[in-house]
Design an enzyme around this catalytic site. Structure first.
Site, PDB file in Angstrom:
ATOM      1  N   HIS A 247       0.823   5.438   1.300  1.00 40.26           N
ATOM      2  CA  HIS A 247       0.199   6.137   2.352  1.00 40.26           C
ATOM      3  C   HIS A 247       0.745   7.408   2.215  1.00 40.26           C
ATOM      4  O   HIS A 247       1.805   7.782   2.493  1.00 40.26           O
ATOM      5  CB  HIS A 247      -0.016   5.536   3.938  1.00 40.26           C
ATOM      6  CG  HIS A 247      -0.617   6.448   4.672  1.00 40.26           C
ATOM      7  ND1 HIS A 247      -2.000   6.490   4.650  1.00 40.26           N
ATOM      8  CD2 HIS A 247      -0.329   7.287   5.610  1.00 40.26           C
ATOM      9  CE1 HIS A 247      -2.447   7.077   5.684  1.00 40.26           C
ATOM     10  NE2 HIS A 247      -1.517   7.886   6.190  1.00 40.26           N
TER      11      HIS A 247
ATOM     12  N   SER B  91       4.647   6.976   2.356  1.00 38.47           N
ATOM     13  CA  SER B  91       5.397   5.692   2.556  1.00 38.47           C
ATOM     14  C   SER B  91       4.744   4.436   1.909  1.00 38.47           C
ATOM     15  O   SER B  91       3.434   4.453   1.535  1.00 38.47           O
ATOM     16  CB  SER B  91       5.041   5.505   4.002  1.00 38.47           C
ATOM     17  OG  SER B  91       5.471   6.562   5.052  1.00 38.47           O
TER      18      SER B  91
ATOM     19  N   ASP C  89      -2.666   0.904   8.289  1.00 40.82           N
ATOM     20  CA  ASP C  89      -1.624   1.673   7.874  1.00 40.82           C
ATOM     21  C   ASP C  89      -0.356   1.583   8.959  1.00 40.82           C
ATOM     22  O   ASP C  89       0.353   2.442   9.236  1.00 40.82           O
ATOM     23  CB  ASP C  89      -1.850   3.356   8.181  1.00 40.82           C
ATOM     24  CG  ASP C  89      -2.913   3.613   7.039  1.00 40.82           C
ATOM     25  OD1 ASP C  89      -2.838   3.024   5.726  1.00 40.82           O
ATOM     26  OD2 ASP C  89      -3.510   4.565   7.253  1.00 40.82           O
TER      27      ASP C  89
ATOM     28  N   ASN D  78       0.770  -1.277  -0.143  1.00 35.38           N
ATOM     29  CA  ASN D  78       0.110  -0.115   0.083  1.00 35.38           C
ATOM     30  C   ASN D  78       0.803   1.282   0.115  1.00 35.38           C
ATOM     31  O   ASN D  78       2.316   1.083   0.470  1.00 35.38           O
ATOM     32  CB  ASN D  78      -0.776   0.198   1.170  1.00 35.38           C
ATOM     33  CG  ASN D  78      -1.826   1.201   1.287  1.00 35.38           C
ATOM     34  OD1 ASN D  78      -2.440   1.290   0.262  1.00 35.38           O
ATOM     35  ND2 ASN D  78      -1.915   2.040   2.535  1.00 35.38           N
TER      36      ASN D  78
END
Length: 217
Positions: free
Chosen positions: A110, A137, A146, A108
């Site tokens: 973020h 990030s 997260d 992912n």
């Protein structure tokens, strides 16, 4: 042999486009096997179609629970047997079972320097907190929001006249650099996941990952 990935989106798909561009330019040896969105009007689906990539739409509103949606999504993803699942602006909180199923093989991006500013509205929150810098990030996805092991971060200064929009534009430019880089590292076997930690070239990365500079290859 090209490395199969599946990309999940909810919106414009600018990070998807960065992956498509680098793949076409030979900088990224991956095959985007499918693009899946929970929103039928996501512009990223059009980007995928223009690139000849199969697309799927699966509305979360058609399911009674997060777990039921994730189970249906997992079936679609797994029919492509991807070696990596890439969340590129996929605006869904994932169920524990789904995150665990892809643990160590789902990334992912973020828009903050994790662990700061998990969740939404990160640009305005960074400005309100009078931070001197803000960033983005790339991390492995874990069941906790997260909170997965960070691979790489990129930072930019917050100027006095920055707004959430102007700061967001700077962050987007950094996203389009470091996300394809992290995906390439994973596809080359350079980035791995072990015991909850991110490793680069078999060396455990610090909690904040590696900080991007333009000498990284």
């Amino acid at each position: 042999m090209s490395f199969p990935i599946v990309v999940l989106i909810s919106g414009s798909g600018s990070n998807l486009q960065a992956l498509i561009n680098q793949s076409l330019q030979g900088q990224l040896n991956v095959t985007i096997s499918a693009v899946i969105s929970n929103k039928a009007d996501a512009y990223g689906l059009e980007r995928a179609r223009e690139a000849g990539i199969p697309t799927h739409t699966l509305s979360h509103k058609a399911f009674d629970s997060r777990e039921e949606f994730d189970a249906a999504l997992q079936i679609i993803i797994d029919q492509y047997s991807p070696k990596l699942v890439v969340l590129a602006g996929f605006m869904r909180i994932l169920s524990e079972g789904f995150a665990t199923h892809y643990l160590g093989r789902m990334l992912n991006i973020h828009p903050s320097l994790l662990p700061k500013f998990k969740g939404l509205d990160t640009h305005q929150r960074a400005i309100d907190a009078r931070e001197k810098e803000h960033g983005v990030s790339v991390h492995f996805v874990s069941p906790e929001l997260d909170a997965g092991a960070v691979i790489i971060q990129a930072a930019t200064l917050i100027e006095n006249n920055d707004t959430a929009d102007s700061l967001g534009n700077k962050i987007h430019a950094l996203e389009h650099i470091i996300y394809p880089l992290a995906v390439r590292w994973f596809s080359e076997g350079r980035v791995t996941f072990h015991d909850g930690k991110a490793l680069l070239d078999h060396k455990e990365l610090p909690a904040s990952g590696i900080l991007y500079n333009n000498t990284l290859q």
